[in-house]
Design a protein around this motif. Structure first.
Motif, PDB file in Angstrom:
ATOM      1  N   ASN A  54      39.864  37.846  53.148  1.00 19.50           N
ATOM      2  CA  ASN A  54      40.862  38.810  52.693  1.00 19.50           C
ATOM      3  C   ASN A  54      41.827  38.168  51.691  1.00 19.50           C
ATOM      4  O   ASN A  54      42.127  38.739  50.637  1.00 19.50           O
ATOM      5  CB  ASN A  54      41.631  39.344  53.901  1.00 19.50           C
ATOM      6  N   CYS A  55      42.314  36.964  52.001  1.00 19.14           N
ATOM      7  CA  CYS A  55      43.242  36.269  51.102  1.00 19.14           C
ATOM      8  C   CYS A  55      42.594  35.945  49.764  1.00 19.14           C
ATOM      9  O   CYS A  55      43.217  36.107  48.698  1.00 19.14           O
ATOM     10  CB  CYS A  55      43.747  34.975  51.756  1.00 19.14           C
ATOM     11  N   MET A  56      41.352  35.483  49.793  1.00 21.67           N
ATOM     12  CA  MET A  56      40.660  35.153  48.543  1.00 21.67           C
ATOM     13  C   MET A  56      40.511  36.386  47.652  1.00 21.67           C
ATOM     14  O   MET A  56      40.705  36.322  46.434  1.00 21.67           O
ATOM     15  CB  MET A  56      39.286  34.535  48.848  1.00 21.67           C
ATOM     16  N   MET A  57      40.195  37.518  48.259  1.00 15.16           N
ATOM     17  CA  MET A  57      40.027  38.751  47.483  1.00 15.16           C
ATOM     18  C   MET A  57      41.353  39.231  46.899  1.00 15.16           C
ATOM     19  O   MET A  57      41.411  39.684  45.744  1.00 15.16           O
ATOM     20  CB  MET A  57      39.405  39.843  48.366  1.00 15.16           C
ATOM     21  N   ILE A  76      51.649  34.852  48.118  1.00 17.47           N
ATOM     22  CA  ILE A  76      51.481  34.862  49.567  1.00 17.47           C
ATOM     23  C   ILE A  76      50.024  34.704  49.972  1.00 17.47           C
ATOM     24  O   ILE A  76      49.701  34.034  50.958  1.00 17.47           O
ATOM     25  CB  ILE A  76      52.089  36.143  50.205  1.00 17.47           C
ATOM     26  N   ASN A  77      49.117  35.297  49.199  1.00 19.99           N
ATOM     27  CA  ASN A  77      47.709  35.182  49.577  1.00 19.99           C
ATOM     28  C   ASN A  77      47.128  33.812  49.234  1.00 19.99           C
ATOM     29  O   ASN A  77      46.221  33.332  49.920  1.00 19.99           O
ATOM     30  CB  ASN A  77      46.894  36.302  48.928  1.00 19.99           C
ATOM     31  N   CYS A 143      40.207  43.936  53.754  1.00 22.33           N
ATOM     32  CA  CYS A 143      41.472  43.944  54.478  1.00 22.33           C
ATOM     33  C   CYS A 143      41.324  44.741  55.773  1.00 22.33           C
ATOM     34  O   CYS A 143      41.865  44.362  56.812  1.00 22.33           O
ATOM     35  CB  CYS A 143      42.573  44.544  53.605  1.00 22.33           C
ATOM     36  N   ILE A 144      40.566  45.835  55.686  1.00 22.18           N
ATOM     37  CA  ILE A 144      40.264  46.597  56.897  1.00 22.18           C
ATOM     38  C   ILE A 144      39.479  45.710  57.865  1.00 22.18           C
ATOM     39  O   ILE A 144      39.711  45.727  59.077  1.00 22.18           O
ATOM     40  CB  ILE A 144      39.464  47.870  56.557  1.00 22.18           C
ATOM     41  N   GLY A 145      38.566  44.905  57.307  1.00 25.06           N
ATOM     42  CA  GLY A 145      37.811  43.974  58.145  1.00 25.06           C
ATOM     43  C   GLY A 145      38.712  42.969  58.839  1.00 25.06           C
ATOM     44  O   GLY A 145      38.513  42.638  60.002  1.00 25.06           O
TER      45      GLY A 145
END
Length: 252
Positions: A54-57, A76-77, A143-145
Motif C-alpha cells: 500500500n505504501c509503495m503504491m 508519510i508513505n 489500500c482496501i487490501g
C-alpha cells in the motif's frame, strides 16, 4: 480572517501524517515481544506485507509525474515503507521454513509488481489525469487490501474468543488515521483517497467492537493459561522432590 479550504486541507494532511505515523509505529510493542521471545508465535505477517504494498503504491501516486502537489502523501508513505520493511525483516528473522519462504515470495512479488506498474504508467500514459486515474485505482484496491488484511485476525478472534493477537492500539490508530485522511480527501474531493480511508474507518470500528465483546473472555483465557502453567511448575517440583528422595534412599 477567513481560512481557505486549501489551508484547512493542508493542516488536516499534516495531522493525517501524524496519525499515520502513529499507525505505522503502533505494532512496535508486538515486534518487541517477538524479539524477546525469539518467535513470531501466532502473529500474522499479512497486515505488514499488505501495508508495505500500500505504501509503495501511494508513493507512486504522489510522484509529481503522476499526481502533482501531493508531497504530504509521499512523505508519510515513504516513511511507512521504511517502517514496514523493518517489520518484515524482523518477521523473517524470527520465522522459518514455509512461513519465511511465503513472506519472501510476497515481498519479491510486490517489488516486481510496483516496478512494472511504474514503468508501464510512465511510458504509456502521457497525462497527469490518466496516470493519476490508473495508479489511483490500484491504490484504492491495495489500500482496501491493507484494511482488509486484519480480517484474518478478526476471524481468529471470533474463533478463539480472544483478542490477545489483535492489538488495541493498532485498531485505535487505524480509526484516527482513517478519519483524518477521509476528511483530507473530502475538502478537495479525491475519490481515490476517500474510498479506502472510509472503508478503513469501518474496519477499525469493527475491530473495536470485537475488542469490546471479547476483552473479558481474553482475560479469562490468559488467567487460565497462567494457572495451568503454575500447576505444571508445582507438579514438576513435586516430582523432582520425590525423585531426589528415592535417589537418596538408594544411595544409603
Amino acid at each position: 480572517m477567513v481560512i481557505s479550504p486549501d489551508t484547512i486541507r493542508t493542516v488536516i494532511g499534516i495531522i493525517g501524517n501524524g496519525t499515520a505515523l502513529v499507525l505505522f509505529l503502533s505494532p512496535v510493542p508486538t515486534f518487541i515481544r517477538i524479539w524477546k521471545k525469539g518467535s513470531v508465535e501466532q502473529y500474522s505477517p499479512v497486515p505488514y506485507v499488505a501495508t508495505l504494498l500500500n505504501c509503495m503504491m501511494w508513493v507512486m501516486y504522489g510522484l509529481p509525474l503522476v499526481h502533482p502537489h501531493s508531497m504530504l502523501v509521499i512523505t508519510i508513505n515513504g516513511t511507512g515503507m521504511a517502517i514496514e520493511l523493518t517489520y518484515v525483516a524482523i518477521f523473517l528473522l524470527y520465522s522459518s521454513g514455509a512461513a519465511r519462504r511465503k513472506v519472501l515470495l510476497l515481498v519479491a512479488t510486490e517489488i516486481a509488481f510496483v516496478g512494472a506498474v511504474a514503468a508501464l504508467v510512465l511510458t504509456l500514459a502521457h497525462t497527469h489525469e490518466r496516470r493519476s486515474m490508473i495508479v489511483g485505482i490500484l491504490c484504492v484496491l491495495f489500500c482496501i487490501g491493507m484494511y482488509a488484511a486484519p480480517l484474518s485476525v478478526m476471524k481468529m478472534v471470533i474463533q478463539t474468543k480472544s483478542v490477545e493477537y489483535m492489538p488495541l492500539f493498532l485498531s485505535l490508530a487505524s480509526l484516527a488515521n482513517g478519519i483524518c485522511w477521509t476528511a483530507y480527501a473530502l475538502i478537495r474531493f479525491d475519490l481515490y483517497i476517500t474510498i479506502p480511508n472510509g472503508l478503513g474507518v469501518l474496519s477499525a470500528v469493527a475491530q473495536l467492537i470485537l475488542y469490546a465483546i471479547y476483552y473479558k473472555s481474553t482475560q479469562e483465557i490468559i488467567e487460565a493459561r497462567k494457572r495451568k502453567a503454575d500447576q505444571v511448575a508445582i507438579t514438576e517440583i513435586v516430582v523432582d522432590g520425590k525423585t531426589n528422595s528415592h535417589a537418596g534412599a538408594g544411595h544409603y
